[in-house]
Design a protein around this motif. Sequence first.
Motif, short mmCIF file in Angstrom:
data_model
loop_
_atom_site.label_atom_id
_atom_site.label_comp_id
_atom_site.label_asym_id
_atom_site.label_seq_id
_atom_site.Cartn_x
_atom_site.Cartn_y
_atom_site.Cartn_z
N UNK A 20 0.85 -1.20 0.00
CA UNK A 20 0.00 0.00 0.00
C UNK A 20 0.88 1.24 0.00
N UNK A 21 0.67 2.14 -0.96
CA UNK A 21 1.46 3.36 -1.04
C UNK A 21 0.90 4.45 -0.15
N UNK A 22 1.60 5.60 -0.09
CA UNK A 22 1.17 6.69 0.79
C UNK A 22 -0.21 7.23 0.45
N UNK A 23 -0.57 7.26 -0.85
CA UNK A 23 -1.88 7.78 -1.21
C UNK A 23 -2.99 6.87 -0.69
N UNK A 24 -2.83 5.56 -0.90
CA UNK A 24 -3.83 4.62 -0.40
C UNK A 24 -3.91 4.66 1.13
N UNK A 25 -2.76 4.85 1.77
CA UNK A 25 -2.74 4.93 3.23
C UNK A 25 -3.55 6.12 3.72
N UNK A 26 -3.53 7.22 2.96
CA UNK A 26 -4.27 8.40 3.38
C UNK A 26 -5.76 8.15 3.34
N UNK A 27 -6.26 7.42 2.35
CA UNK A 27 -7.66 7.05 2.33
C UNK A 27 -7.99 6.15 3.52
N UNK A 46 -10.01 4.29 -4.31
CA UNK A 46 -11.25 3.56 -4.02
C UNK A 46 -11.93 3.27 -5.35
N UNK A 47 -12.75 2.24 -5.36
CA UNK A 47 -13.43 1.85 -6.60
C UNK A 47 -14.81 1.32 -6.23
N UNK A 48 -15.77 1.53 -7.13
CA UNK A 48 -17.10 1.02 -6.80
C UNK A 48 -18.14 1.31 -7.86
N UNK A 49 -19.36 1.53 -7.40
CA UNK A 49 -20.54 1.60 -8.25
C UNK A 49 -21.38 2.81 -7.88
N UNK A 50 -21.87 3.53 -8.90
CA UNK A 50 -22.85 4.58 -8.64
C UNK A 50 -23.93 4.54 -9.71
N UNK A 51 -25.00 5.30 -9.48
CA UNK A 51 -26.12 5.43 -10.41
C UNK A 51 -26.59 4.09 -10.96
N UNK A 54 -10.15 -6.52 -5.98
CA UNK A 54 -9.40 -5.44 -5.36
C UNK A 54 -9.45 -5.51 -3.84
N UNK A 55 -8.39 -4.98 -3.24
CA UNK A 55 -8.36 -4.82 -1.78
C UNK A 55 -8.61 -3.36 -1.40
N UNK A 56 -8.84 -2.50 -2.39
CA UNK A 56 -9.07 -1.08 -2.11
C UNK A 56 -10.47 -0.88 -1.53
N UNK A 57 -10.67 0.24 -0.81
CA UNK A 57 -12.01 0.53 -0.29
C UNK A 57 -13.04 0.54 -1.41
#
Length: 348
Positions: free
Chosen positions: A1-8, A242-247, A264-267
């Motif tokens: 996990x990089x610093x950007x992902x850590x911030x989320x 982060x990744x996901x679904x809208x609309x 994915x392991x991302x939020x």
Amino acid sequence: MGPVEETMSDFLRECGGVAVIDGGLATELERHGANLNDPLWSAKCLLTSPHLIRTVHLDYLEAGADIIITASYQATIQGFENKGYSLEESEKLLRKSVEIALEARDLYYNRCRETSTEPTPDGIILKKRPILVAASVGSYGAYLADGSEFSGEYGDAMDLEFLKNFHRQRVKILADSGPDLIAFETVPNKLEAQAFSQLLEEEGIIVPAWLSFNSMDGINVVSGDSLSECVAIAESSKKIVAVGINCTPPRFIQDLILSIKKVTAKPILIYPNSGESYDAARKEWQDRGVSEKDFVSCVNKWCEVGASLVGGCCRTTPDTIREIYKTLSNRRRSPAAPSTHGVDFVLT
């Protein structure tokens, strides 16, 4: 996990493990009296009634939203130029969309400082907490204003370089305007997801982003492209947090979350619409969606199976978000230790 992902991850930890995204913008602007029968849709209010945009942002913050999304979904340089605005004026309008949201956040924090009780007797939530501003970037189909963001059918001649060049300046302007996130929303196909991911790298964008797809069948994205292949693009990018679904109708959300988790392991973020269908030719919503009660009743299950950012899209309201906030309040964990960022926590 990089610093950007850590911030989320830090942001979600400060939120107690789950965060609330705001709800429908355009439909709320219409409820406040705006006429959005225009190719610019909600972005028209950047020209005619920016005060209404600020009001809706505030409504969502007072309903408990931790993330507010700017009125730039259908705001493009090409769209403004089609209306007769110069390049300079078009870029200024893009920046304005972020400025309005930042102003709304500042106003909200001022109200929090001035009020000692939370919630207030009228149900308004005034709670000092991390709040993020996400700059919305809609798809090429949103610019076309013909409903193709709900089909992903851009024609056989469409290619990656065209899409990158279409979005390039817009993304750079929004990223430089001070948002905490870039929200690539209602992405209908794999090609445009690739374009967004590559743009972040090519332009050295330092603002983290999320990538959000839409689905009509609960299996694939609306173009018919594989959801797993689309999510894999987000998973491979260090700048997409982060990744996901809208609309997308609520009835499809649970299965879509489970599919996303395999890749994915991302939020995972989800902000469904009310379940109604949109007639692009008539520019109106049709059919009956789910009730607010039924919509909110799904929230715990969505979180149990993997969602960590939850809100609403078209035809959802501040009342919907307030009920989501109440529901998630029961799930939230207390942070192990207070952050050094306090209420001014930002992703950038």
